[in-house]
Design an enzyme around this catalytic site. Sequence first.
Site, short mmCIF file in Angstrom:
data_model
loop_
_atom_site.label_atom_id
_atom_site.label_comp_id
_atom_site.label_asym_id
_atom_site.label_seq_id
_atom_site.Cartn_x
_atom_site.Cartn_y
_atom_site.Cartn_z
N CYS A 78 0.72 -1.05 -0.33
CA CYS A 78 -0.29 0.11 0.02
C CYS A 78 0.66 1.44 0.07
O CYS A 78 1.77 1.09 0.01
CB CYS A 78 -0.74 0.09 0.88
N ALA A 115 3.16 1.86 3.02
CA ALA A 115 3.76 0.71 2.91
C ALA A 115 5.03 2.01 1.96
O ALA A 115 6.88 1.85 2.60
CB ALA A 115 4.20 -0.17 2.37
N ARG A 148 11.78 -4.38 6.45
CA ARG A 148 13.03 -4.31 5.83
C ARG A 148 14.32 -4.66 5.50
O ARG A 148 14.78 -4.55 4.15
CB ARG A 148 12.45 -2.60 4.91
N HIS A 158 5.59 7.23 -2.33
CA HIS A 158 6.95 7.38 -2.77
C HIS A 158 6.78 8.26 -3.28
O HIS A 158 7.07 9.56 -2.65
CB HIS A 158 7.64 6.53 -4.15
#
Length: 539
Positions: free
Chosen positions: A58, A61, A92, A192
Amino acid sequence: STKKYPAPSDIKEELLKKYPPKVAKKRGKAIVVNDPEEIPQVQANTRTIPGIITQRGCSYAGCKGVVLGPTRDIVNLVHGPIGCSFYAWLTRRNQTRPDGPEGENYMTYCFSTDMQEEHVVFGGEKKLKQAIQEAYDLFHPKAIGIFSTCPVGLIGDDVHAVAREMREKLGDCNIFGFSCEGYKGVSQSAGHHIANNQVFKHVVGLDDTDKGGKFKINMLGEYNIGGDAFEIERLLAKCGITLVASFSGNSTIGQFENSHTADLNVIMCHRSINYMAEMMETKYGIPWMKVNFIGAEATAKSLRRIARYFEDDELMQRVEEVIAEEMPAVQNVLEATYPHTKGKLAMLFVGGSRAHHYQELFGELGMETISAGYEFGHRDDYEGRKVIPNIKIDADTKNIEELKVTPDPERFRPRKSEEDLARLKEEGLDIRDYEGMMPDMKKGSLVIDDISHYESEKLIELYKPDIFCAGIKEKYVVQKMGVPLKQLHSYDYGGPYAGFSGAINFYKDIDRMVNSRVWKLIQAPWEEENELEATYVTP
Ligand code: CFN
Ligand code: HCA
Protein backbone atom coordinates in the site's frame (compact mmCIF):
# COMPACT_ATOMS: atom_id res chain seq x y z
CA SER A 1 19.48 -21.96 -22.80
CA THR A 2 19.14 -25.67 -23.36
CA LYS A 3 15.85 -25.96 -21.50
CA LYS A 4 12.65 -26.53 -23.40
CA TYR A 5 9.44 -24.75 -22.54
CA PRO A 6 6.26 -23.80 -24.41
CA ALA A 7 6.15 -20.72 -26.64
CA PRO A 8 5.55 -17.53 -24.63
CA SER A 9 2.30 -16.76 -26.46
CA ASP A 10 0.98 -20.21 -25.48
CA ILE A 11 2.04 -19.59 -21.91
CA LYS A 12 0.19 -16.30 -21.92
CA GLU A 13 -2.93 -18.01 -23.21
CA GLU A 14 -2.62 -20.67 -20.54
CA LEU A 15 -2.33 -18.03 -17.81
CA LEU A 16 -5.49 -16.28 -18.95
CA LYS A 17 -7.59 -19.38 -19.61
CA LYS A 18 -9.02 -19.66 -16.14
CA TYR A 19 -10.19 -16.05 -15.84
CA PRO A 20 -13.69 -14.81 -16.76
CA PRO A 21 -13.58 -12.92 -20.10
CA LYS A 22 -13.52 -9.40 -18.64
CA VAL A 23 -10.71 -10.24 -16.22
CA ALA A 24 -8.79 -12.10 -18.93
CA LYS A 25 -9.05 -9.06 -21.19
CA LYS A 26 -7.66 -6.75 -18.54
CA ARG A 27 -4.90 -9.11 -17.39
CA GLY A 28 -4.01 -9.76 -21.01
CA LYS A 29 -2.84 -6.17 -21.37
CA ALA A 30 -0.43 -6.61 -18.47
CA ILE A 31 1.12 -9.78 -19.91
CA VAL A 32 3.23 -9.11 -22.99
CA VAL A 33 5.70 -11.05 -25.09
CA ASN A 34 8.77 -8.87 -25.29
CA ASP A 35 10.49 -7.63 -28.40
CA PRO A 36 13.36 -5.26 -27.64
CA GLU A 37 13.37 -4.00 -31.23
CA GLU A 38 9.72 -3.06 -31.13
CA ILE A 39 8.73 -2.63 -27.51
CA PRO A 40 5.08 -3.53 -26.97
CA GLN A 41 2.97 -1.35 -24.72
CA VAL A 42 2.39 -2.80 -21.27
CA GLN A 43 -0.45 -1.97 -18.91
CA ALA A 44 1.03 -0.75 -15.64
CA ASN A 45 0.17 1.29 -12.57
CA THR A 46 -3.52 0.42 -12.78
CA ARG A 47 -5.76 -0.81 -10.02
CA THR A 48 -5.50 -4.51 -9.21
CA ILE A 49 -8.72 -6.38 -10.02
CA PRO A 50 -10.49 -7.17 -6.74
CA GLY A 51 -10.36 -10.87 -5.95
CA ILE A 52 -6.97 -11.36 -7.49
CA ILE A 53 -4.18 -12.15 -5.07
CA THR A 54 -1.58 -9.49 -5.80
CA GLN A 55 2.00 -9.08 -4.54
CA ARG A 56 1.41 -5.39 -4.03
CA GLY A 57 1.45 -3.40 -0.83
CA CYS A 58 0.00 0.00 0.00
CA SER A 59 0.80 3.68 -0.14
CA TYR A 60 1.71 3.80 3.56
CA ALA A 61 4.26 1.03 2.94
CA GLY A 62 5.81 3.02 0.11
CA CYS A 63 6.01 6.23 2.13
CA LYS A 64 6.78 5.14 5.67
CA GLY A 65 8.48 1.83 5.07
CA VAL A 66 10.35 2.51 1.86
CA VAL A 67 11.37 6.15 1.59
CA LEU A 68 11.43 7.38 5.21
CA GLY A 69 12.05 4.05 6.93
CA PRO A 70 15.83 4.01 6.42
CA THR A 71 16.36 7.52 7.83
CA ARG A 72 18.29 7.39 11.08
CA ASP A 73 17.47 10.51 13.05
CA ILE A 74 13.90 11.32 12.06
CA VAL A 75 11.41 9.91 14.53
CA ASN A 76 8.93 8.14 12.26
CA LEU A 77 5.64 8.29 14.13
CA VAL A 78 2.77 6.26 12.74
CA HIS A 79 -0.71 7.62 13.41
CA GLY A 80 -2.90 4.56 13.34
CA PRO A 81 -3.67 1.11 14.70
CA ILE A 82 -0.66 -0.70 16.10
CA GLY A 83 -0.52 -3.37 13.39
CA CYS A 84 0.45 -0.80 10.75
CA SER A 85 3.52 0.05 12.84
CA PHE A 86 4.40 -3.49 13.75
CA TYR A 87 4.46 -4.69 10.14
CA ALA A 88 6.64 -1.76 9.08
CA TRP A 89 9.10 -2.23 11.94
CA LEU A 90 12.48 -2.90 10.28
CA THR A 91 11.02 -5.72 8.19
CA ARG A 92 12.71 -4.28 5.12
CA ARG A 93 16.24 -5.01 6.44
CA ASN A 94 17.44 -1.46 5.82
CA GLN A 95 20.60 -1.41 7.86
CA THR A 96 22.41 0.97 10.12
CA ARG A 97 26.01 0.73 11.26
CA PRO A 98 26.18 -0.89 14.66
CA ASP A 99 29.50 0.90 15.27
CA GLY A 100 28.43 4.53 14.71
CA PRO A 101 29.34 7.43 13.83
CA GLU A 102 25.67 7.69 14.24
CA GLY A 103 24.66 10.01 16.98
CA GLU A 104 20.92 9.78 17.04
CA ASN A 105 19.40 6.65 15.59
CA TYR A 106 15.71 5.83 15.95
CA MET A 107 15.56 3.17 13.28
CA THR A 108 15.20 0.30 15.70
CA TYR A 109 12.28 1.96 17.50
CA CYS A 110 8.63 1.59 16.62
CA PHE A 111 6.64 4.78 17.27
CA SER A 112 2.85 4.64 17.07
CA THR A 113 -0.22 6.44 18.41
CA ASP A 114 -1.83 3.03 18.91
CA MET A 115 -5.20 4.23 17.64
CA GLN A 116 -8.26 2.71 19.32
CA GLU A 117 -11.97 2.70 18.58
CA GLU A 118 -12.37 5.73 20.87
CA HIS A 119 -10.09 7.77 18.57
CA VAL A 120 -11.87 6.59 15.46
CA VAL A 121 -15.18 7.77 16.93
CA PHE A 122 -14.08 11.02 18.62
CA GLY A 123 -10.99 11.91 16.58
CA GLY A 124 -7.33 11.12 17.15
CA GLU A 125 -5.62 14.52 16.93
CA LYS A 126 -5.32 14.90 20.70
CA LYS A 127 -3.65 11.52 20.98
CA LEU A 128 -1.31 12.44 18.14
CA LYS A 129 -0.26 15.67 19.87
CA GLN A 130 0.40 13.70 23.05
CA ALA A 131 2.51 11.18 21.14
CA ILE A 132 4.58 13.94 19.54
CA GLN A 133 5.11 15.56 22.94
CA GLU A 134 6.11 12.24 24.46
CA ALA A 135 8.62 11.47 21.67
CA TYR A 136 10.02 14.98 22.02
CA ASP A 137 10.38 14.78 25.79
CA LEU A 138 12.06 11.40 25.62
CA PHE A 139 14.47 11.95 22.73
CA HIS A 140 14.57 15.62 21.69
CA PRO A 141 14.86 14.58 18.04
CA LYS A 142 15.75 17.03 15.27
CA ALA A 143 12.67 15.95 13.34
CA ILE A 144 9.44 13.99 13.59
CA GLY A 145 7.56 12.63 10.59
CA ILE A 146 3.91 11.66 11.03
CA PHE A 147 2.47 8.93 8.80
CA SER A 148 -1.26 8.60 8.24
CA THR A 149 -2.77 5.14 8.03
CA CYS A 150 -6.17 4.36 6.45
CA PRO A 151 -8.43 5.25 9.41
CA VAL A 152 -6.81 8.68 9.76
CA GLY A 153 -7.99 9.66 6.29
CA LEU A 154 -11.40 8.12 6.87
CA ILE A 155 -12.11 10.08 10.05
CA GLY A 156 -10.44 13.25 8.76
CA ASP A 157 -7.73 13.89 11.37
CA ASP A 158 -5.60 16.77 10.04
CA VAL A 159 -2.03 15.57 10.62
CA HIS A 160 -0.60 18.63 8.84
CA ALA A 161 -2.36 21.05 11.17
CA VAL A 162 -1.16 19.04 14.16
CA ALA A 163 2.38 19.07 12.75
CA ARG A 164 2.25 22.86 12.32
CA GLU A 165 0.89 23.44 15.80
CA MET A 166 3.46 21.19 17.48
CA ARG A 167 6.32 22.61 15.42
CA GLU A 168 5.45 26.07 16.69
CA LYS A 169 4.95 24.87 20.23
CA LEU A 170 8.22 22.94 20.49
CA GLY A 171 10.32 25.42 18.50
CA ASP A 172 13.42 23.34 17.78
CA CYS A 173 11.95 20.27 16.13
CA ASN A 174 11.03 20.02 12.44
CA ILE A 175 7.65 18.26 12.34
CA PHE A 176 5.88 17.31 9.12
CA GLY A 177 3.09 14.98 8.11
CA PHE A 178 2.49 12.54 5.26
CA SER A 179 -1.03 11.88 4.00
CA CYS A 180 0.01 8.40 2.91
CA GLU A 181 -3.15 6.51 3.88
CA GLY A 182 -2.83 2.97 2.57
CA TYR A 183 -5.69 3.34 0.12
CA LYS A 184 -4.13 6.30 -1.75
CA GLY A 185 -3.22 5.40 -5.32
CA VAL A 186 -2.97 1.80 -6.43
CA SER A 187 0.22 0.57 -4.76
CA GLN A 188 3.36 1.54 -2.86
CA SER A 189 4.15 3.87 -5.74
CA ALA A 190 1.76 6.58 -4.58
CA GLY A 191 3.48 6.53 -1.20
CA HIS A 192 6.87 7.17 -2.81
CA HIS A 193 5.46 10.25 -4.49
CA ILE A 194 3.90 11.58 -1.27
CA ALA A 195 7.16 10.98 0.61
CA ASN A 196 9.22 12.79 -2.05
CA ASN A 197 6.90 15.79 -2.00
CA GLN A 198 6.97 16.28 1.76
CA VAL A 199 10.71 15.75 2.21
CA PHE A 200 11.35 18.20 -0.61
CA LYS A 201 8.93 20.74 0.81
CA HIS A 202 9.89 20.54 4.48
CA VAL A 203 13.55 19.52 4.56
CA VAL A 204 15.62 19.91 1.38
CA GLY A 205 17.33 23.30 1.17
CA LEU A 206 17.33 24.19 4.88
CA ASP A 207 21.13 24.17 5.20
CA ASP A 208 23.20 26.11 2.66
CA THR A 209 26.60 25.30 4.20
CA ASP A 210 29.18 24.32 1.61
CA LYS A 211 30.68 21.25 3.22
CA GLY A 212 33.46 20.95 0.66
CA GLY A 213 34.43 18.13 -1.68
CA LYS A 214 35.42 18.33 -5.32
CA PHE A 215 32.90 15.92 -6.83
CA LYS A 216 29.70 16.24 -4.87
CA ILE A 217 26.84 13.89 -5.54
CA ASN A 218 23.62 12.72 -3.94
CA MET A 219 22.70 9.08 -4.18
CA LEU A 220 18.98 8.75 -4.84
CA GLY A 221 16.88 5.60 -4.59
CA GLU A 222 19.36 3.54 -2.56
CA TYR A 223 17.93 2.25 0.70
CA ASN A 224 20.75 0.25 2.26
CA ILE A 225 18.96 -3.06 2.14
CA GLY A 226 21.29 -5.74 3.48
CA GLY A 227 24.05 -3.12 3.69
CA ASP A 228 24.13 -2.19 -0.03
CA ALA A 229 24.73 1.49 0.76
CA PHE A 230 27.79 0.64 2.85
CA GLU A 231 29.42 -1.03 -0.17
CA ILE A 232 28.52 1.87 -2.48
CA GLU A 233 29.77 4.40 0.08
CA ARG A 234 33.03 2.46 0.27
CA LEU A 235 33.48 2.62 -3.51
CA LEU A 236 32.60 6.30 -3.81
CA ALA A 237 35.01 7.20 -1.02
CA LYS A 238 37.74 5.12 -2.64
CA CYS A 239 37.24 7.05 -5.89
CA GLY A 240 37.28 10.41 -4.12
CA ILE A 241 33.64 11.22 -4.81
CA THR A 242 31.85 13.07 -1.99
CA LEU A 243 28.44 11.76 -1.02
CA VAL A 244 26.46 14.75 0.20
CA ALA A 245 23.21 12.93 0.87
CA SER A 246 21.69 9.58 0.34
CA PHE A 247 17.93 9.23 -0.18
CA SER A 248 17.56 7.48 2.08
CA GLY A 249 19.74 4.50 2.99
CA ASN A 250 21.90 5.24 6.02
CA SER A 251 20.84 8.89 5.83
CA THR A 252 20.39 11.75 8.28
CA ILE A 253 18.08 14.73 8.16
CA GLY A 254 21.17 16.95 8.06
CA GLN A 255 22.14 15.35 4.74
CA PHE A 256 18.69 16.01 3.27
CA GLU A 257 18.81 19.66 4.41
CA ASN A 258 22.16 20.14 2.67
CA SER A 259 21.52 17.99 -0.41
CA HIS A 260 20.81 20.94 -2.73
CA THR A 261 24.53 21.84 -2.57
CA ALA A 262 25.48 18.74 -4.63
CA ASP A 263 26.49 18.94 -8.30
CA LEU A 264 24.86 15.77 -9.52
CA ASN A 265 22.06 13.44 -8.48
CA VAL A 266 22.67 9.82 -9.35
CA ILE A 267 19.61 7.59 -9.24
CA MET A 268 19.58 3.90 -8.46
CA CYS A 269 15.86 3.22 -8.10
CA HIS A 270 14.22 5.65 -10.45
CA ARG A 271 10.72 4.47 -9.60
CA SER A 272 10.74 5.55 -5.99
CA ILE A 273 12.64 8.84 -6.14
CA ASN A 274 12.35 10.37 -9.63
CA TYR A 275 10.05 13.05 -8.24
CA MET A 276 12.81 14.31 -5.91
CA ALA A 277 15.33 14.39 -8.75
CA GLU A 278 13.00 16.34 -11.02
CA MET A 279 12.12 18.86 -8.30
CA MET A 280 15.77 19.40 -7.34
CA GLU A 281 16.65 19.96 -10.97
CA THR A 282 13.87 22.50 -11.43
CA LYS A 283 14.48 24.41 -8.21
CA TYR A 284 18.27 24.25 -7.86
CA GLY A 285 19.62 23.24 -11.28
CA ILE A 286 21.07 19.87 -10.25
CA PRO A 287 21.08 17.43 -13.19
CA TRP A 288 20.24 13.79 -12.56
CA MET A 289 21.49 10.62 -14.15
CA LYS A 290 20.52 6.96 -13.80
CA VAL A 291 23.12 4.55 -12.44
CA ASN A 292 23.02 0.92 -11.38
CA PHE A 293 25.31 -0.63 -8.80
CA ILE A 294 23.73 -4.07 -9.07
CA GLY A 295 26.23 -6.21 -10.99
CA ALA A 296 30.01 -5.84 -11.26
CA GLU A 297 29.90 -4.60 -14.85
CA ALA A 298 27.05 -2.24 -14.05
CA THR A 299 29.02 -0.90 -11.08
CA ALA A 300 32.09 -0.24 -13.22
CA LYS A 301 29.93 1.42 -15.85
CA SER A 302 28.19 3.60 -13.29
CA LEU A 303 31.45 4.80 -11.72
CA ARG A 304 32.74 5.66 -15.18
CA ARG A 305 29.56 7.58 -15.97
CA ILE A 306 29.93 9.67 -12.83
CA ALA A 307 33.60 10.40 -13.59
CA ARG A 308 32.71 11.25 -17.18
CA TYR A 309 30.08 13.71 -16.01
CA PHE A 310 32.62 15.65 -13.95
CA GLU A 311 35.02 15.74 -16.91
CA ASP A 312 38.04 15.45 -14.67
CA ASP A 313 41.06 13.44 -15.86
CA GLU A 314 42.29 12.67 -12.38
CA LEU A 315 38.89 11.34 -11.33
CA MET A 316 38.55 9.25 -14.48
CA GLN A 317 41.97 7.76 -13.85
CA ARG A 318 41.19 7.06 -10.20
CA VAL A 319 37.96 5.32 -11.15
CA GLU A 320 39.88 3.09 -13.59
CA GLU A 321 42.36 2.24 -10.84
CA VAL A 322 39.58 1.33 -8.43
CA ILE A 323 37.86 -0.87 -11.02
CA ALA A 324 41.16 -2.59 -11.82
CA GLU A 325 41.74 -3.18 -8.12
CA GLU A 326 38.28 -4.56 -7.42
CA MET A 327 37.67 -6.71 -10.48
CA PRO A 328 40.17 -9.59 -9.96
CA ALA A 329 38.40 -10.80 -6.80
CA VAL A 330 35.08 -10.66 -8.64
CA GLN A 331 36.50 -12.57 -11.61
CA ASN A 332 37.94 -15.27 -9.35
CA VAL A 333 34.60 -16.06 -7.78
CA LEU A 334 32.79 -15.81 -11.09
CA GLU A 335 35.17 -18.31 -12.68
CA ALA A 336 34.38 -20.76 -9.92
CA THR A 337 30.59 -20.28 -10.07
CA TYR A 338 29.87 -19.69 -13.76
CA PRO A 339 30.28 -23.32 -14.87
CA HIS A 340 27.54 -24.33 -12.38
CA THR A 341 25.15 -21.48 -13.02
CA LYS A 342 25.47 -21.04 -16.78
CA GLY A 343 22.27 -21.75 -18.72
CA LYS A 344 19.98 -21.81 -15.69
CA LEU A 345 16.68 -19.98 -15.80
CA ALA A 346 15.53 -17.20 -13.50
CA MET A 347 12.21 -15.41 -13.02
CA LEU A 348 12.05 -12.07 -11.21
CA PHE A 349 8.86 -10.52 -9.84
CA VAL A 350 9.54 -7.68 -7.48
CA GLY A 351 8.95 -4.01 -6.81
CA GLY A 352 9.66 -1.28 -9.30
CA SER A 353 13.35 -1.56 -10.22
CA ARG A 354 15.03 -4.70 -8.95
CA ALA A 355 13.24 -7.03 -11.37
CA HIS A 356 15.25 -5.11 -13.97
CA HIS A 357 18.52 -4.41 -12.13
CA TYR A 358 19.08 -7.97 -10.94
CA GLN A 359 18.96 -9.29 -14.49
CA GLU A 360 22.49 -7.89 -14.85
CA LEU A 361 23.78 -10.02 -11.99
CA PHE A 362 22.06 -13.13 -13.32
CA GLY A 363 23.49 -12.32 -16.74
CA GLU A 364 26.99 -12.31 -15.28
CA LEU A 365 26.30 -15.81 -13.96
CA GLY A 366 25.25 -16.88 -17.47
CA MET A 367 21.64 -17.19 -16.34
CA GLU A 368 18.72 -16.06 -18.44
CA THR A 369 15.71 -14.19 -17.09
CA ILE A 370 12.87 -15.76 -19.06
CA SER A 371 10.08 -13.89 -17.35
CA ALA A 372 9.97 -10.81 -15.15
CA GLY A 373 7.73 -8.03 -13.95
CA TYR A 374 7.27 -5.28 -11.42
CA GLU A 375 4.70 -5.08 -8.68
CA PHE A 376 4.06 -1.39 -9.21
CA GLY A 377 6.41 -0.06 -11.91
CA HIS A 378 5.05 2.46 -14.39
CA ARG A 379 5.22 2.25 -18.15
CA ASP A 380 8.56 4.07 -18.36
CA ASP A 381 10.12 1.51 -16.00
CA TYR A 382 9.17 -1.19 -18.47
CA GLU A 383 9.39 0.38 -21.89
CA GLY A 384 12.28 2.74 -21.19
CA ARG A 385 12.34 6.46 -21.43
CA LYS A 386 13.95 6.40 -24.85
CA VAL A 387 11.09 4.56 -26.53
CA ILE A 388 8.47 6.88 -25.10
CA PRO A 389 10.25 10.23 -25.10
CA ASN A 390 7.19 12.27 -24.28
CA ILE A 391 5.96 10.21 -21.39
CA LYS A 392 5.00 12.35 -18.48
CA ILE A 393 6.94 10.75 -15.67
CA ASP A 394 3.94 10.11 -13.51
CA ALA A 395 1.12 10.53 -15.97
CA ASP A 396 -0.95 7.64 -14.74
CA THR A 397 -1.04 8.38 -11.04
CA LYS A 398 -4.03 10.65 -11.07
CA ASN A 399 -4.71 11.04 -7.42
CA ILE A 400 -1.39 12.30 -6.11
CA GLU A 401 -0.81 16.01 -6.40
CA GLU A 402 2.36 17.29 -8.00
CA LEU A 403 4.10 20.07 -6.10
CA LYS A 404 4.36 23.32 -7.98
CA VAL A 405 8.10 23.84 -8.12
CA THR A 406 9.85 26.81 -9.72
CA PRO A 407 13.53 27.81 -9.94
CA ASP A 408 14.81 29.37 -6.71
CA PRO A 409 16.00 32.83 -7.83
CA GLU A 410 18.70 32.92 -5.15
CA ARG A 411 19.98 29.40 -5.32
CA PHE A 412 19.33 28.11 -8.82
CA ARG A 413 22.72 27.33 -10.33
CA PRO A 414 22.91 25.29 -13.53
CA ARG A 415 25.72 22.77 -12.95
CA LYS A 416 26.02 22.05 -16.62
CA SER A 417 24.73 24.22 -19.43
CA GLU A 418 22.53 22.77 -22.15
CA GLU A 419 25.55 23.07 -24.48
CA ASP A 420 27.72 21.09 -22.05
CA LEU A 421 25.11 18.36 -21.85
CA ALA A 422 24.76 18.28 -25.63
CA ARG A 423 28.53 18.05 -26.03
CA LEU A 424 28.74 15.26 -23.43
CA LYS A 425 26.05 13.43 -25.36
CA GLU A 426 28.12 13.73 -28.55
CA GLU A 427 31.07 12.33 -26.63
CA GLY A 428 29.05 9.33 -25.48
CA LEU A 429 27.53 10.33 -22.14
CA ASP A 430 23.83 10.94 -22.54
CA ILE A 431 22.68 11.59 -18.99
CA ARG A 432 19.07 11.39 -20.11
CA ASP A 433 19.55 7.96 -21.60
CA TYR A 434 18.17 5.25 -19.43
CA GLU A 435 16.53 2.11 -20.46
CA GLY A 436 13.74 0.19 -18.85
CA MET A 437 13.31 -3.50 -18.34
CA MET A 438 12.09 -4.44 -21.81
CA PRO A 439 14.91 -3.02 -23.97
CA ASP A 440 17.29 -5.16 -21.89
CA MET A 441 15.29 -8.39 -22.09
CA LYS A 442 15.42 -10.96 -24.86
CA LYS A 443 12.88 -11.28 -27.61
CA GLY A 444 10.24 -13.75 -26.51
CA SER A 445 10.66 -13.22 -22.79
CA LEU A 446 7.39 -12.79 -20.95
CA VAL A 447 6.86 -9.50 -19.13
CA ILE A 448 4.06 -9.45 -16.58
CA ASP A 449 2.94 -6.48 -14.53
CA ASP A 450 1.42 -6.94 -11.06
CA ILE A 451 1.54 -10.71 -11.40
CA SER A 452 -1.13 -12.61 -9.52
CA HIS A 453 -0.49 -15.51 -7.23
CA TYR A 454 -2.29 -17.83 -9.61
CA GLU A 455 -0.24 -16.66 -12.57
CA SER A 456 3.06 -17.19 -10.76
CA GLU A 457 2.15 -20.78 -9.87
CA LYS A 458 1.16 -21.48 -13.47
CA LEU A 459 4.37 -19.87 -14.75
CA ILE A 460 6.48 -22.07 -12.52
CA GLU A 461 4.66 -25.19 -13.72
CA LEU A 462 5.19 -24.25 -17.35
CA TYR A 463 8.76 -22.88 -17.32
CA LYS A 464 10.20 -24.94 -14.45
CA PRO A 465 12.73 -22.21 -13.62
CA ASP A 466 15.86 -22.91 -11.57
CA ILE A 467 15.18 -19.96 -9.31
CA PHE A 468 12.27 -17.64 -8.62
CA CYS A 469 12.88 -14.21 -7.11
CA ALA A 470 10.13 -12.41 -5.23
CA GLY A 471 9.14 -11.58 -1.65
CA ILE A 472 8.07 -13.16 1.60
CA LYS A 473 4.47 -13.81 0.53
CA GLU A 474 5.64 -15.90 -2.41
CA LYS A 475 8.63 -17.60 -0.82
CA TYR A 476 7.25 -20.69 0.84
CA VAL A 477 4.62 -21.58 -1.73
CA VAL A 478 7.28 -21.51 -4.43
CA GLN A 479 9.74 -23.54 -2.39
CA LYS A 480 7.05 -26.13 -1.73
CA MET A 481 6.79 -26.42 -5.50
CA GLY A 482 10.45 -27.54 -5.48
CA VAL A 483 11.91 -24.25 -6.72
CA PRO A 484 14.30 -22.17 -4.60
CA LEU A 485 13.16 -18.59 -3.99
CA LYS A 486 15.57 -15.74 -3.42
CA GLN A 487 13.96 -12.73 -1.83
CA LEU A 488 15.08 -9.74 -3.82
CA HIS A 489 13.51 -7.40 -1.28
CA SER A 490 15.26 -8.40 1.94
CA TYR A 491 17.91 -10.71 0.35
CA ASP A 492 16.66 -13.24 2.91
CA TYR A 493 19.49 -13.07 5.41
CA GLY A 494 22.19 -12.17 2.88
CA GLY A 495 23.74 -9.19 1.19
CA PRO A 496 25.09 -6.74 0.44
CA TYR A 497 24.57 -7.48 -3.24
CA ALA A 498 25.50 -4.05 -4.63
CA GLY A 499 28.92 -3.10 -5.93
CA PHE A 500 31.87 -5.41 -6.37
CA SER A 501 31.78 -7.21 -3.00
CA GLY A 502 28.04 -7.46 -3.39
CA ALA A 503 28.39 -9.23 -6.73
CA ILE A 504 30.70 -11.77 -5.08
CA ASN A 505 28.13 -12.43 -2.35
CA PHE A 506 25.40 -12.85 -4.93
CA TYR A 507 27.33 -15.27 -7.15
CA LYS A 508 28.02 -17.51 -4.16
CA ASP A 509 24.46 -17.42 -2.81
CA ILE A 510 22.84 -18.13 -6.17
CA ASP A 511 25.30 -20.92 -7.01
CA ARG A 512 24.38 -22.58 -3.73
CA MET A 513 20.66 -22.17 -4.31
CA VAL A 514 20.36 -23.33 -7.91
CA ASN A 515 22.62 -26.32 -7.35
CA SER A 516 21.15 -27.62 -4.13
CA ARG A 517 19.09 -30.79 -4.54
CA VAL A 518 17.15 -30.20 -1.37
CA TRP A 519 14.22 -28.47 -3.09
CA LYS A 520 13.47 -31.49 -5.23
CA LEU A 521 13.15 -33.67 -2.14
CA ILE A 522 10.23 -31.68 -0.82
CA GLN A 523 6.76 -33.06 -1.10
CA ALA A 524 4.22 -30.28 -0.92
CA PRO A 525 1.04 -30.83 1.10
CA TRP A 526 -1.06 -30.66 -2.06
CA GLU A 527 0.90 -33.53 -3.56
CA GLU A 528 -0.13 -35.78 -0.69
CA GLU A 529 -3.72 -34.69 -0.27
CA ASN A 530 -6.45 -33.81 -2.70
CA GLU A 531 -6.41 -30.18 -3.69
CA LEU A 532 -9.51 -28.08 -3.37
CA GLU A 533 -10.19 -26.43 -6.72
CA ALA A 534 -12.26 -23.30 -7.16
CA THR A 535 -13.58 -21.71 -10.31
CA TYR A 536 -14.58 -18.11 -10.93
CA VAL A 537 -18.27 -17.39 -11.26
CA THR A 538 -18.86 -15.81 -14.63
CA PRO A 539 -21.42 -13.04 -14.31
S1 CFN B 1 14.39 -1.23 -1.63
FE1 CFN B 1 13.40 -0.43 -3.42
S2 CFN B 1 14.38 -0.65 -5.32
S3 CFN B 1 12.44 1.53 -3.46
FE2 CFN B 1 11.01 0.07 -4.10
S4 CFN B 1 11.08 0.01 -6.26
FE3 CFN B 1 10.16 -1.82 -2.67
S5 CFN B 1 10.78 -2.16 -0.64
MO1 CFN B 1 10.64 -4.18 -1.64
S6 CFN B 1 12.71 -4.40 -2.45
FE4 CFN B 1 11.56 -3.41 -3.99
FE5 CFN B 1 12.42 -1.52 -5.47
FE6 CFN B 1 12.89 0.94 -5.52
FE7 CFN B 1 12.52 -2.32 -1.96
S7 CFN B 1 12.24 -3.57 -6.13
S8 CFN B 1 9.45 -3.68 -3.47
S9 CFN B 1 9.04 0.01 -3.01
N1 CFN B 1 11.85 -1.58 -3.61
C1 HCA C 1 6.81 -3.15 0.96
C2 HCA C 1 8.18 -3.55 1.48
C3 HCA C 1 8.75 -4.74 0.76
C4 HCA C 1 8.00 -6.01 1.10
C5 HCA C 1 8.80 -7.22 0.80
C6 HCA C 1 8.10 -8.51 0.57
C7 HCA C 1 10.20 -4.85 1.23
O1 HCA C 1 6.57 -3.19 -0.25
O2 HCA C 1 6.00 -2.80 1.77
O3 HCA C 1 6.99 -8.57 0.05
O4 HCA C 1 8.73 -9.51 0.90
O5 HCA C 1 11.08 -4.84 0.42
O6 HCA C 1 10.42 -4.99 2.44
O7 HCA C 1 8.73 -4.52 -0.62
